[in-house]
Design a protein around this motif. Structure first.
Motif, PDB file in Angstrom:
ATOM      1  N   GLN A  39      -5.425  25.305  23.437  1.00 49.91           N
ATOM      2  CA  GLN A  39      -5.658  24.412  24.447  1.00 49.91           C
ATOM      3  C   GLN A  39      -4.441  24.324  25.287  1.00 49.91           C
ATOM      4  N   PRO A  40      -3.461  23.818  24.660  1.00 52.67           N
ATOM      5  CA  PRO A  40      -2.181  23.394  25.403  1.00 52.67           C
ATOM      6  C   PRO A  40      -1.696  24.534  26.255  1.00 52.67           C
ATOM      7  N   LEU A  41      -1.625  25.815  25.512  1.00 56.86           N
ATOM      8  CA  LEU A  41      -1.072  26.893  25.939  1.00 56.86           C
ATOM      9  C   LEU A  41      -1.755  27.399  27.108  1.00 56.86           C
ATOM     10  N   ASN A  42      -3.267  27.519  26.710  1.00 55.89           N
ATOM     11  CA  ASN A  42      -4.366  27.944  27.888  1.00 55.89           C
ATOM     12  C   ASN A  42      -4.205  27.201  29.440  1.00 55.89           C
ATOM     13  N   ALA A  43      -3.915  25.822  29.062  1.00 61.51           N
ATOM     14  CA  ALA A  43      -3.919  24.797  30.228  1.00 61.51           C
ATOM     15  C   ALA A  43      -2.547  25.356  30.946  1.00 61.51           C
ATOM     16  N   LEU A  44      -1.749  25.425  30.401  1.00 64.08           N
ATOM     17  CA  LEU A  44       0.016  25.728  30.834  1.00 64.08           C
ATOM     18  C   LEU A  44      -0.202  26.943  31.592  1.00 64.08           C
ATOM     19  N   VAL A  45      -0.780  28.093  30.879  1.00 68.02           N
ATOM     20  CA  VAL A  45      -0.918  29.559  31.840  1.00 68.02           C
ATOM     21  C   VAL A  45      -1.609  29.256  32.853  1.00 68.02           C
ATOM     22  N   GLN A  46      -3.040  28.692  32.958  1.00 63.36           N
ATOM     23  CA  GLN A  46      -3.630  28.595  34.007  1.00 63.36           C
ATOM     24  C   GLN A  46      -3.077  27.787  35.183  1.00 63.36           C
ATOM     25  N   GLN A  47      -2.185  26.739  34.933  1.00 60.45           N
ATOM     26  CA  GLN A  47      -1.599  26.120  35.551  1.00 60.45           C
ATOM     27  C   GLN A  47      -0.529  26.813  36.569  1.00 60.45           C
ATOM     28  N   GLN A  48       0.140  27.781  35.618  1.00 56.18           N
ATOM     29  CA  GLN A  48       1.272  28.551  36.124  1.00 56.18           C
ATOM     30  C   GLN A  48       0.817  29.679  37.129  1.00 56.18           C
ATOM     31  N   ALA A  49      -0.517  30.208  36.374  1.00 52.32           N
ATOM     32  CA  ALA A  49      -1.163  31.412  37.542  1.00 52.32           C
ATOM     33  C   ALA A  49      -1.705  30.710  38.616  1.00 52.32           C
ATOM     34  N   ALA A  50      -2.219  29.637  38.661  1.00 50.53           N
ATOM     35  CA  ALA A  50      -2.626  28.836  39.967  1.00 50.53           C
ATOM     36  C   ALA A  50      -1.489  28.783  40.912  1.00 50.53           C
ATOM     37  N   ALA A  51      -0.232  28.442  40.391  1.00 48.63           N
ATOM     38  CA  ALA A  51       0.699  28.343  41.192  1.00 48.63           C
ATOM     39  C   ALA A  51       1.349  29.567  41.703  1.00 48.63           C
ATOM     40  N   ALA A  52       1.180  30.516  40.975  1.00 48.47           N
ATOM     41  CA  ALA A  52       1.676  31.944  41.425  1.00 48.47           C
ATOM     42  C   ALA A  52       0.573  32.590  42.605  1.00 48.47           C
ATOM     43  N   GLY A  53      -0.529  31.630  42.740  1.00 44.84           N
ATOM     44  CA  GLY A  53      -1.379  32.232  43.660  1.00 44.84           C
ATOM     45  C   GLY A  53      -2.698  33.004  43.129  1.00 44.84           C
ATOM     46  N   VAL A  54      -2.849  33.091  41.818  1.00 47.80           N
ATOM     47  CA  VAL A  54      -3.935  33.805  41.325  1.00 47.80           C
ATOM     48  C   VAL A  54      -5.087  32.939  41.392  1.00 47.80           C
ATOM     49  N   PRO A  55      -6.128  33.438  42.055  1.00 45.07           N
ATOM     50  CA  PRO A  55      -7.492  32.761  42.239  1.00 45.07           C
ATOM     51  C   PRO A  55      -8.187  32.659  40.850  1.00 45.07           C
ATOM     52  N   ALA A  56      -8.911  31.454  41.089  1.00 48.14           N
ATOM     53  CA  ALA A  56      -9.447  31.157  39.542  1.00 48.14           C
ATOM     54  C   ALA A  56     -10.576  32.338  38.893  1.00 48.14           C
ATOM     55  N   SER A  57     -11.166  32.934  40.015  1.00 47.18           N
ATOM     56  CA  SER A  57     -12.120  34.109  39.503  1.00 47.18           C
ATOM     57  C   SER A  57     -11.348  35.203  38.745  1.00 47.18           C
ATOM     58  N   ARG A  58     -10.094  35.240  38.940  1.00 47.71           N
ATOM     59  CA  ARG A  58      -9.335  36.166  38.235  1.00 47.71           C
ATOM     60  C   ARG A  58      -8.663  35.933  36.854  1.00 47.71           C
ATOM     61  N   ILE A  59      -8.658  34.482  36.572  1.00 44.02           N
ATOM     62  CA  ILE A  59      -8.391  34.018  35.234  1.00 44.02           C
ATOM     63  C   ILE A  59      -9.565  33.918  33.979  1.00 44.02           C
ATOM     64  N   HIS A  60      -9.271  34.595  33.053  1.00 47.88           N
ATOM     65  CA  HIS A  60     -10.327  34.666  32.043  1.00 47.88           C
ATOM     66  C   HIS A  60      -9.795  33.856  30.766  1.00 47.88           C
ATOM     67  N   THR A  61     -10.743  33.178  30.175  1.00 43.58           N
ATOM     68  CA  THR A  61     -10.159  32.385  29.060  1.00 43.58           C
ATOM     69  C   THR A  61     -11.100  32.324  27.957  1.00 43.58           C
ATOM     70  N   GLU A  62     -10.577  32.590  26.517  1.00 42.77           N
ATOM     71  CA  GLU A  62     -11.373  32.582  25.564  1.00 42.77           C
ATOM     72  C   GLU A  62     -10.880  31.314  24.599  1.00 42.77           C
ATOM     73  N   GLU A  63     -12.110  30.558  24.462  1.00 45.00           N
ATOM     74  CA  GLU A  63     -11.629  29.381  23.573  1.00 45.00           C
ATOM     75  C   GLU A  63     -12.231  29.416  22.216  1.00 45.00           C
ATOM     76  N   PHE A  64     -11.608  29.286  21.261  1.00 45.68           N
ATOM     77  CA  PHE A  64     -12.354  29.012  19.878  1.00 45.68           C
ATOM     78  C   PHE A  64     -12.614  27.674  19.453  1.00 45.68           C
ATOM     79  N   GLU A  65     -12.485  26.631  19.914  1.00 47.87           N
ATOM     80  CA  GLU A  65     -12.772  25.212  19.636  1.00 47.87           C
ATOM     81  C   GLU A  65     -14.288  24.999  20.418  1.00 47.87           C
ATOM     82  N   LEU A  66     -15.201  24.721  19.527  1.00 51.77           N
ATOM     83  CA  LEU A  66     -16.643  24.982  19.794  1.00 51.77           C
ATOM     84  C   LEU A  66     -16.888  23.303  20.538  1.00 51.77           C
ATOM     85  N   LEU A  67     -16.223  22.466  20.017  1.00 49.08           N
ATOM     86  CA  LEU A  67     -16.481  21.010  20.405  1.00 49.08           C
ATOM     87  C   LEU A  67     -15.611  20.461  21.563  1.00 49.08           C
TER      88      LEU A  67
END
Lengths: 436, 122
Positions: free
Chosen positions: A408-436
């Motif tokens: 999750q920390p890596l996921n959040a970090l990349v999402q943050q930096q991608a947003a800063a680089a101007g990537v719209p949320a619709s082009r960011i895809h994540t797969e999480e393996f924590e179910l709760l």
């Protein structure tokens, strides 16, 4: 329909009974404090029950049903939120009704909370609420983090809780015209029943495929990759899907006969299935020693990580963390078998060289795939993945679709930096393996 | 979300236990309501109170003044209106579709008891 719209539709259906209730509410009934409290108390009952039923309906785990919702993990996040709201509203329900009765007297308020023994409708509501507190306590870590298998067993109390809540509702509800009341709750209840029926009856008979462990390869000292040979019908899936795997090896120390979710690391074109399992809990630790010849059952496929798993149409950035590399290696194997080009910039984050997994094969596949660039990021040397590092290895980040699978920390970090680089949320895809 | 759910969970038990404790500490003076029930009314007298803003009902030999309760009743007032000023046992026992009112409802009705229905032969 986008995944977001699909989730909104679920919430709309969950709120529908409340909206109908409000439409039938007489304005005169809420012009006193106790009238308003009484109406609010009944509304929380209606809303809480409909959310509980919707959560039950979403728990079905029918292969393919999760796709419009962007995968099973996202569907379960909505299930989890519905459950949370349902519990909150149903806890408020008796308290608000008691406070409404307090205008008459304290004893009327207490009689609302503790009805006489003959009031079975009232007590079925109490029983449902107590069961909800028990089966949801681990889901919300009331008493510390839950253990997966115990959580799963306790969660089965949801069945009787829903049944008792429905008894309570059919007995007492009177906020809507009777035919509407009956039609609405019966429809939701039947859908929930069908979902639970699928989960515990049909999926066991027809949803699970027989496989045999044919090969066990040690990838690292705490990761193995199992190859599974189909016993009959072969699972059809996409690169990036995951399955529920049950191992029937009597010698397993833990997790024998239990189903656990694992990402498939094989190409859909291969005859055999492959899953890479990292030792993270009791069952996955025990699975490191599973023997070839072990019978296995596979249920799935679930998840929808890649939008176009068979080819790379638009340029992509992949960020994998540790065992989160599995969906990516599945897709690389798949693209390589098909001879596809891949305009992909991949960053594989690991702690240090000793924790590398699959790197030899990753380098081989990267060399074979036209346009593919692979970068290994070592946390011990470079610290957390920085904007500077991303810019350096992937300067055209802003025009790429981004796929992230990792902690999750890596996921959040990349999402943050991608947003800063101007990537719209619709082009960011994540797969999480924590179910709760 | 976990903290929110846990907070409501704790608040729930606090509220429930507070209400039950308050009830246990309140002297049961209301049980003495039967004193006022000694009054006796005929059906003709009950019939004089047949409006929503002045609503008496005779139920199983007892007479109730539900005027102050109409607003709190879960259904719209129109549902209770036809029973004002009448012998309303049927309404109370069937809710109009065969379901009796809950024990709690019967208990709450006692708060509005004003007397007994006079025997028509007297």
């Amino acid at each position: 329909m986008s995944a977001r719209a699909a989730h909104r539709l679920v919430w709309l259906v969950a709120l529908l009974p409340s909206l109908i209730f409000l439409a039938h509410l007489d304005a005169a009934a809420v012009n006193s404090a106790s009238g308003a409290l009484n109406a609010a108390g009944r509304l929380t009952g209606v809303a809480g029950l409909s959310m509980l039923l919707l959560a039950a309906i979403l728990s079905a785990r029918v292969p393919g049903f999760d796709r419009p919702f962007g995968g099973l993990t996202r569907l379960w996040r909505t299930h989890h939120l519905l459950g949370a709201w349902s519990l909150i509203l149903l806890l408020l329900h008796p308290v608000l009704l008691a406070l409404a009765a307090a205008e008459v007297s304290i004893s009327a308020a207490a009689a609302t909370l503790l009805p006489p023994p003959s009031d079975l409708a009232g007590w079925s509501g109490w029983a449902a609420l107590i069961l909800m507190m028990i089966f949801l306590a681990p889901s919300f870590s009331f008493f510390g983090p839950p253990r997966y298998e115990r959580w799963k067993k306790v969660h089965r109390l949801a069945g009787p809780a829903v049944a008792l809540a429905l008894v309570h509702d059919f007995w007492l509800s009177r906020g809507l015209p009777q035919w509407l009341d009956l039609a609405l709750w019966s429809t939701l209840a039947l859908l929930a029943l069908a979902a639970v029926g699928w989960r515990f009856v049909f999926s066991r008979r027809i949803g699970r495929l027989a496989y045999t462990v044919s090969d066990v390869t040690a990838i690292a000292n705490n990761v193995v990759e199992l190859s599974l040979e189909p016993g009959g019908r072969k699972l059809r899936h996409e690169a990036g899907n995951f399955v529920y795997l049950t191992l029937e090896d009597d010698a397993l120390e833990a997790g024998r006969g239990e189903e656990h979710p694992y990402t498939l690391s094989s190409s859909p074109d291969e005859k055999r299935l492959r899953v890479a399992i990292k030792s993270l809990g009791d069952a996955s630790r025990a699975a490191q020693t599973v023997r070839p010849g072990t019978k296995a059952r596979v249920e799935g496929p679930y998840g929808r990580f890649f939008l176009s798993p068979d080819r790379v149409g638009e340029p992509e950035l992949w960020v994998a963390g540790g065992i989160g590399v599995t969906p990516f290696i599945a897709r690389m194997r798949h693209l390589s078998r098909r001879g596809e080009a891949a305009d992909v910039c991949m960053i594989f984050c690991v702690q240090d060289p000793a924790r590398e997994i699959f790197t030899t094969e990753l380098h081989e596949l990267a060399a074979r795939l036209e346009g593919f660039s692979l970068h290994i990021h070592y946390f011990y040397r470079e610290g957390p993945l920085s904007g500077g590092y991303l810019d350096n290895v992937c300067p055209d980040l802003g025009r790429r679709s981004i796929y992230i699978c990792g902690p999750q920390p890596l996921n959040a970090l990349v999402q943050q930096q991608a947003a800063a680089a101007g990537v719209p949320a619709s082009r960011i895809h994540t797969e999480e393996f924590e179910l709760l | 979300m976990k903290q929110v759910v846990y907070t409501i969970f704790v608040a729930f038990w606090t509220a429930v236990l507070t209400i039950i404790a308050l009830d246990a500490m309140t002297p049961t003076a209301e049980a003495g309501d039967s004193g006022t029930a000694s009054a006796s009314y005929t059906l003709a007298e009950v019939a004089e109170h047949g409006q929503l803003d002045d609503c008496w009902m005779a139920i199983e030999g007892k007479v109730y003044d539900f005027t102050d309760y109409i607003d709190q009743h879960p259904t719209p007032p129109a549902v209770m209106a036809p029973w004002c000023g009448k012998e309303a046992t049927e309404g109370m026992r069937t809710k109009g579709y065969g379901r009796d009112h809950s024990e709690r409802a019967w208990q709450m009705a006692e708060q509005y008891l004003i007397g007994e229905l006079a025997d028509p032969d007297e």
